[in-house]
Write a protein that holds these residues in place. Structure first.
Motif, short mmCIF file in Angstrom:
data_model
loop_
_atom_site.label_atom_id
_atom_site.label_comp_id
_atom_site.label_asym_id
_atom_site.label_seq_id
_atom_site.Cartn_x
_atom_site.Cartn_y
_atom_site.Cartn_z
N GLY A 209 -72.69 -49.24 40.27
CA GLY A 209 -72.09 -48.00 40.77
C GLY A 209 -70.62 -47.81 40.44
N LEU A 210 -70.00 -48.78 39.78
CA LEU A 210 -68.56 -48.68 39.50
C LEU A 210 -68.27 -48.98 38.03
N ASP A 211 -67.08 -48.57 37.57
CA ASP A 211 -66.65 -48.95 36.22
C ASP A 211 -66.55 -50.47 36.14
N PHE B 149 -66.97 -50.56 53.96
CA PHE B 149 -66.37 -49.86 52.82
C PHE B 149 -64.92 -49.48 53.12
N ALA B 150 -64.66 -48.99 54.33
CA ALA B 150 -63.29 -48.59 54.68
C ALA B 150 -62.34 -49.77 54.65
N LEU B 151 -62.80 -50.88 55.21
CA LEU B 151 -61.98 -52.09 55.25
C LEU B 151 -61.69 -52.60 53.84
N ALA B 152 -62.67 -52.43 52.96
CA ALA B 152 -62.53 -52.91 51.58
C ALA B 152 -61.75 -51.92 50.70
N GLY B 153 -61.54 -50.70 51.21
CA GLY B 153 -60.86 -49.70 50.40
C GLY B 153 -61.71 -49.20 49.25
N VAL B 154 -63.02 -49.18 49.44
CA VAL B 154 -63.96 -48.72 48.41
C VAL B 154 -64.69 -47.50 48.95
N GLU B 155 -64.77 -46.45 48.16
CA GLU B 155 -65.47 -45.25 48.64
C GLU B 155 -66.98 -45.47 48.62
N PRO B 156 -67.66 -45.20 49.75
CA PRO B 156 -69.11 -45.40 49.81
C PRO B 156 -69.87 -44.27 49.13
N THR B 157 -69.89 -44.28 47.81
CA THR B 157 -70.56 -43.20 47.07
C THR B 157 -72.08 -43.31 47.24
N GLU B 158 -72.76 -42.20 46.93
CA GLU B 158 -74.23 -42.21 46.99
C GLU B 158 -74.79 -43.31 46.10
N THR C 134 -65.48 -58.42 45.67
CA THR C 134 -64.78 -59.40 46.50
C THR C 134 -64.28 -58.76 47.79
N ALA C 135 -63.71 -57.56 47.68
CA ALA C 135 -63.19 -56.87 48.86
C ALA C 135 -64.32 -56.51 49.83
N LEU C 136 -65.44 -56.07 49.29
CA LEU C 136 -66.59 -55.71 50.14
C LEU C 136 -67.18 -56.93 50.82
N LEU C 137 -67.25 -58.04 50.08
CA LEU C 137 -67.76 -59.28 50.68
C LEU C 137 -66.83 -59.74 51.81
N ASP C 138 -65.52 -59.73 51.54
CA ASP C 138 -64.56 -60.14 52.57
C ASP C 138 -64.69 -59.25 53.81
N ALA C 139 -64.84 -57.95 53.58
CA ALA C 139 -64.93 -57.02 54.70
C ALA C 139 -66.21 -57.25 55.49
N GLU C 140 -67.32 -57.46 54.78
CA GLU C 140 -68.58 -57.70 55.49
C GLU C 140 -68.50 -58.99 56.30
N GLN C 141 -67.91 -60.02 55.70
CA GLN C 141 -67.80 -61.29 56.42
C GLN C 141 -66.89 -61.16 57.64
#
Ligand SMILES: [Mg+2]
Length: 234
Positions: free
Chosen positions: A33-35, A70-79, A44-51
């Motif tokens: 879903g990303l470049d 997603f918010a904690l990781a700073g990643v937009e939760p796209t479709e 890595t940011a999403l894993l850290d946030a989930e943990q």
């Protein structure tokens, strides 16, 4: 007094336990879903946030949501990312084949059936999974911790689940789960009976013994019948 409600944990109980590398899941999700140059940092940011959310669940019994991850990781939760996330988990979400028959047997005895899951996923995701596996219509109610402030073993989570199935007395309700602390200690602290279905990789908690230990869900009914004083129960 007969048992009038049975509430189940989801992961590792209604659906068989799988050991899952959350980092692998997130890398795969981000790759689809990303470049390419964003994948490793985002995963890595999403894993850290989930943990961090699971730490909060474990240590503070406070719930969280996938949106928060997603918010904690700073990643937009796209479709695209959300669809990839759902798909990545699909192999791990199929219901135990014993469940549809078991839920039908319980309902045939006039017992209300529910689910209480510590989860960051939405109700919509869980209901898609249950509908796919033919059990959504067999549930009288469900509480997903993503919808309430607390997680198991907090007493309020169990109260919410009892209310969701219309049960009024915890003493005539049974909780079935795979975690000795979150599920069994939590349920028994809330006044319910607790049935443990052990799996190999969850932490032990010996201070609150379960009322029964079963090797699989196909072993549950005789205990329910025995507690209900039902003929044929052991
Ligand atoms: Mg579980």
């Amino acid at each position: 007094m007969a048992i009038d409600a049975v509430i189940f944990d989801w992961g590792g109980t209604l659906t068989p336990w799988h050991d899952i590398d959350l980092g692998d899941i997130w890398r795969g999700v981000c790759a689809s879903g990303l470049d390419p140059d964003r994948v490793e940092a985002a995963a890595t940011a999403l894993l850290d946030a989930e943990q961090e959310l699971w730490r909060r669940c474990r240590d503070e019994h406070r719930s969280g949501t996938l949106d928060e991850v997603f918010a904690l990781a700073g990643v937009e939760p796209t479709e695209a990312l959300l669809a990839a996330k759902f798909d990545a988990w699909t192999p791990h979400t199929y219901i135990d084949p014993a469940v549809p028959g078991l839920l039908a047997e319980l309902r045939g005895r006039g017992i209300r059936v529910g689910v209480l899951s510590n989860t960051i996923w939405s109700r919509d995701w869980h209901e898609r999974i249950f509908a796919r596996d033919g059990v959504l219509d067999l549930l009288d109610g469900a509480v997903y911790s993503s919808e309430i402030p607390y997680t198991k073993p907090h007493r309020e989570a169990f109260r919410a689940a009892l209310a969701a199935v219309g049960a009024t007395d915890p003493a005539t309700a049974v909780f079935v789960g795979d975690r000795p602390y979150d599920d069994i200690h939590g349920a028994k602290s809330a006044g319910m009976r607790g049935v443990l279905v052990p799996n190999s990789t969850v932490p032990a908690w010996d201070a609150t013994p379960p009322d029964a230990v079963i090797g699989g869900l196909d072993e549950l009914l005789p205990h329910i019948d025995r507690w209900s004083g039902r003929r044929g129960g052991r």
